[in-house]
Design an enzyme around this catalytic site. Structure first.
Site, PDB file in Angstrom:
ATOM      1  N   ASN A  87       0.797  -1.216   0.000  1.00  0.00           N
ATOM      2  CA  ASN A  87       0.000   0.000   0.000  1.00  0.00           C
ATOM      3  C   ASN A  87       0.839   1.280   0.000  1.00  0.00           C
ATOM      4  O   ASN A  87       0.322   2.360  -0.271  1.00  0.00           O
ATOM      5  CB  ASN A  87      -0.906  -0.031   1.247  1.00  0.00           C
ATOM      6  CG  ASN A  87      -1.521   1.295   1.560  1.00  0.00           C
ATOM      7  OD1 ASN A  87      -2.438   1.743   0.876  1.00  0.00           O
ATOM      8  ND2 ASN A  87      -1.017   1.959   2.596  1.00  0.00           N
ATOM      9  N   TYR A 151       2.292  10.986 -11.137  1.00  0.00           N
ATOM     10  CA  TYR A 151       1.588  10.077 -10.219  1.00  0.00           C
ATOM     11  C   TYR A 151       0.636   9.185 -11.008  1.00  0.00           C
ATOM     12  O   TYR A 151       0.590   7.966 -10.807  1.00  0.00           O
ATOM     13  CB  TYR A 151       0.829  10.907  -9.191  1.00  0.00           C
ATOM     14  CG  TYR A 151       0.009  10.110  -8.208  1.00  0.00           C
ATOM     15  CD1 TYR A 151       0.586   9.530  -7.089  1.00  0.00           C
ATOM     16  CD2 TYR A 151      -1.368   9.964  -8.390  1.00  0.00           C
ATOM     17  CE1 TYR A 151      -0.172   8.807  -6.177  1.00  0.00           C
ATOM     18  CE2 TYR A 151      -2.134   9.252  -7.492  1.00  0.00           C
ATOM     19  CZ  TYR A 151      -1.534   8.675  -6.378  1.00  0.00           C
ATOM     20  OH  TYR A 151      -2.300   7.953  -5.490  1.00  0.00           O
ATOM     21  N   LYS A 155       0.693   5.092 -11.384  1.00  0.00           N
ATOM     22  CA  LYS A 155      -0.435   4.269 -10.944  1.00  0.00           C
ATOM     23  C   LYS A 155      -1.050   3.483 -12.106  1.00  0.00           C
ATOM     24  O   LYS A 155      -1.523   2.358 -11.920  1.00  0.00           O
ATOM     25  CB  LYS A 155      -1.483   5.138 -10.261  1.00  0.00           C
ATOM     26  CG  LYS A 155      -1.019   5.725  -8.922  1.00  0.00           C
ATOM     27  CD  LYS A 155      -0.669   4.640  -7.898  1.00  0.00           C
ATOM     28  CE  LYS A 155      -0.411   5.214  -6.531  1.00  0.00           C
ATOM     29  NZ  LYS A 155      -0.128   4.175  -5.505  1.00  0.00           N
ATOM     30  N   THR A 186      -7.109  11.032   4.322  1.00  0.00           N
ATOM     31  CA  THR A 186      -5.957  10.453   5.016  1.00  0.00           C
ATOM     32  C   THR A 186      -4.927  11.555   5.274  1.00  0.00           C
ATOM     33  O   THR A 186      -5.032  12.655   4.729  1.00  0.00           O
ATOM     34  CB  THR A 186      -5.288   9.345   4.178  1.00  0.00           C
ATOM     35  OG1 THR A 186      -4.628   9.956   3.048  1.00  0.00           O
ATOM     36  CG2 THR A 186      -6.300   8.315   3.680  1.00  0.00           C
TER      37      THR A 186
END
Length: 255
Positions: A87, A151, A155, A186
């Protein structure tokens, strides 16, 4: 439920956010949990929340030798590995293509894509029969992300990597899947970690709204459980319908 009694789970990026939530939930479900993070103190804090059923391990996912050492520590203590939730990730400071330089691109690819590759390579030879691996990708791994192209590219690579590793894990009687969360509250975006609750008490996320770390963690656990035994090589989107339709502000398509 105690779905994972007698099982051993490894969670990277376990020091906060989705990783922390997953580590706590694995332990609540009976698993022996190894909390791995570059920030060892953060991993140790999560271990303190869990108790004796957990251990902290330091890992730099961008370094293959560090991943190998992480897995070696798990085997030295627990003697086996049943589940790996890979993760760990990094978003980086970006506000469009013009703000992404070569150094940031290399760093995001090293952590998010190479890090996933390193983790997969390290766990695949030792994962137990019937085990499962879940890798955190992103909704930005299925559509473009103009604010952070590096990013998104990394991904997208994670999704392709997971799909390409299905046969290698099937040969060991195991499964591998990717998670593609949309917006999640988060510490990665400045939101605090919150208390883990009974899964039945998690709120329904409004359409195109922000989820909580535990929403994602619950799906990660489900993908490790026998209930998902028919699923492998998939990119599971969790986004409150964000990618299900054209954006509401768009004009109708057609003549």
């Amino acid at each position: 439920m105690q779905r994972f009694v007698g099982k051993v789970a490894l969670v990277t990026g376990a020091g906060s956010g989705i990783g922390r939530a997953a580590a706590i939930r694995f332990a609540q479900e009976g698993a022996r949990v190894f909390c791995a993070d570059l920030n060892l103190a953060a991993a140790q804090a999560v271990v303190a929340e869990i108790g004796e059923r957990a251990s902290a391990v330091k890992v730099d996912v961008a370094d293959y030798a560090s991943n190998q050492e992480m897995v070696a520590q798990v085997l030295a203590v627990a003697g086996k590995l049943d589940f790996a939730f890979l993760n760990a990730g990094l978003y980086g400071a970006a506000e469009g293509l013009d703000t992404v330089d070569e150094a940031l691109f290399d760093k995001l690819v090293a952590v998010n894509l190479k890090g996933a590759f390193n983790g997969i390579k390290a766990v695949q030879p030792v994962i137990g029969q019937g085990g499962a691996v879940v890798v955190t990708a992103s909704a930005a791994g299925v559509v473009g992300h103009p604010a952070n192209p590096a990013y998104s590219a990394a991904k997208h690579g994670v999704v392709g990597l997971v799909k390409s590793c299905v046969d290698a894990f099937a040969a060991r009687g195991c499964r591998i899947n990717a998670l593609c969360p949309g917006g999640v509250e988060t510490p990665l975006i400045g939101a605090p970690d919150v208390e883990i609750v009974d899964g039945q008490e998690l709120p329904r996320v409004p359409l195109r709204g922000m989820g909580q770390a535990q929403h994602v963690a619950e799906v990660a656990l489900w993908l490790c459980s026998p209930a998902s035994g028919f699923i492998t090589g998939q990119a599971q989107v969790l986004d409150a319908g964000l990618l299900s339709t054209f954006a509401p502000v768009m004009l109708p398509i057609g003549p």
